[in-house]
Design a protein around this motif. Structure first.
Motif, PDB file in Angstrom:
ATOM      1  N   UNK A  85       0.836  -1.196   0.000  1.00 58.71           N
ATOM      2  CA  UNK A  85       0.000   0.000   0.000  1.00 58.71           C
ATOM      3  C   UNK A  85       0.872   1.248   0.000  1.00 58.71           C
ATOM      4  N   UNK A  86       0.367   2.293  -0.633  1.00 58.18           N
ATOM      5  CA  UNK A  86       1.036   3.599  -0.603  1.00 58.18           C
ATOM      6  C   UNK A  86       0.092   4.589   0.057  1.00 58.18           C
ATOM      7  N   UNK A 121      -2.948  -3.381  -6.532  1.00 59.22           N
ATOM      8  CA  UNK A 121      -3.617  -4.652  -6.832  1.00 59.22           C
ATOM      9  C   UNK A 121      -2.672  -5.668  -7.463  1.00 59.22           C
ATOM     10  N   UNK A 122      -1.641  -5.192  -8.157  1.00 60.25           N
ATOM     11  CA  UNK A 122      -0.681  -6.109  -8.782  1.00 60.25           C
ATOM     12  C   UNK A 122       0.207  -6.774  -7.737  1.00 60.25           C
ATOM     13  N   UNK A 123       0.299  -6.176  -6.562  1.00 61.51           N
ATOM     14  CA  UNK A 123       1.165  -6.742  -5.519  1.00 61.51           C
ATOM     15  C   UNK A 123       0.463  -7.798  -4.673  1.00 61.51           C
ATOM     16  N   UNK A 124      -0.841  -7.946  -4.818  1.00 61.39           N
ATOM     17  CA  UNK A 124      -1.609  -8.870  -3.977  1.00 61.39           C
ATOM     18  C   UNK A 124      -1.258 -10.319  -4.323  1.00 61.39           C
ATOM     19  N   UNK A 125      -0.947 -11.068  -3.270  1.00 59.51           N
ATOM     20  CA  UNK A 125      -0.680 -12.507  -3.418  1.00 59.51           C
ATOM     21  C   UNK A 125      -1.555 -13.227  -2.397  1.00 59.51           C
TER      22      UNK A 125
END
Length: 192
Positions: A85-86, A121-125
């Motif tokens: 998150x940023x 959203x691209x970082x969600x695993x």
């Protein structure tokens, strides 16, 4: 004939000197003229911005999501997810107050607030996904999980430190913007 040519040459030289004096006088006047410092003068320097973001933080989190509505094995959605998150923090420029007096310029700026929390959203695993015969609405589960992740960031992230850093940076930004524009007045920056 020579007298006429000499007379015309004198007029031409006189006109050229007069033009140079006028242009030189205008440039000197423009260079040494100081603007009048007023609330409006300083407000005009600030009016194009509505929000000032002065600090950001990256937060990596782990969240366990459990769909409370479903029935285990039938349609209950449950998983763990990691995310990035940023957070950005800053002020609303419309709330900045400026007061100009003969000897000082007082700028009152609001305390910084969280302006945005963006979950990448691209970082969600996903991990530990539960099995269900009839999966619940996965898109809705993901939206709910992202919403919970934003709450998680505010609870577990170092938000106080971010806001403190944003307040400090905001004061530095205002000092840099205004210090050279207030002539010999003292600059006072207050945060409320």
């Amino acid at each position: 004939m020579k007298k006429l040519a000499a007379f015309g040459m004198k007029k031409l030289i006189t006109a050229a000197i007069l033009v140079m004096v006028l242009v030189g006088g205008f440039l000197v006047f423009k260079h040494f003229r100081k603007p009048v410092i007023t609330n409006q003068f300083i407000s005009n320097k600030l009016e194009n911005a509505s929000d000032l973001v002065s600090a950001k933080m990256i937060y990596n989190g782990l969240l366990h999501y459990d769909d409370k509505k479903g029935i285990m094995i039938i349609n209950k959605d449950s998983f763990a997810m990691t995310y990035r998150a940023e957070l950005t923090a800053g002020i609303d420029m419309k709330k900045v107050k400026i007061k100009v007096s003969d000897d000082k310029v007082t700028v009152t700026i609001p305390k910084s607030k969280i302006k945005n929390i963006n979950i990448d959203e691209k970082s969600i695993k996903f991990y530990d996904q539960s099995f269900a015969l009839f999966k619940a609405n996965q898109k809705q589960s993901l939206l709910d999980a992202i919403s919970k992740a934003k709450e998680d960031v505010q609870k577990k992230g170092d938000v106080k430190s971010l806001l403190k850093r944003a307040d400090q940076q905001t004061a530095v930004i205002f000092k840099g913007m205004l210090e050279d524009n207030i002539q010999d007045r003292k600059l006072v920056i207050q945060q409320k």
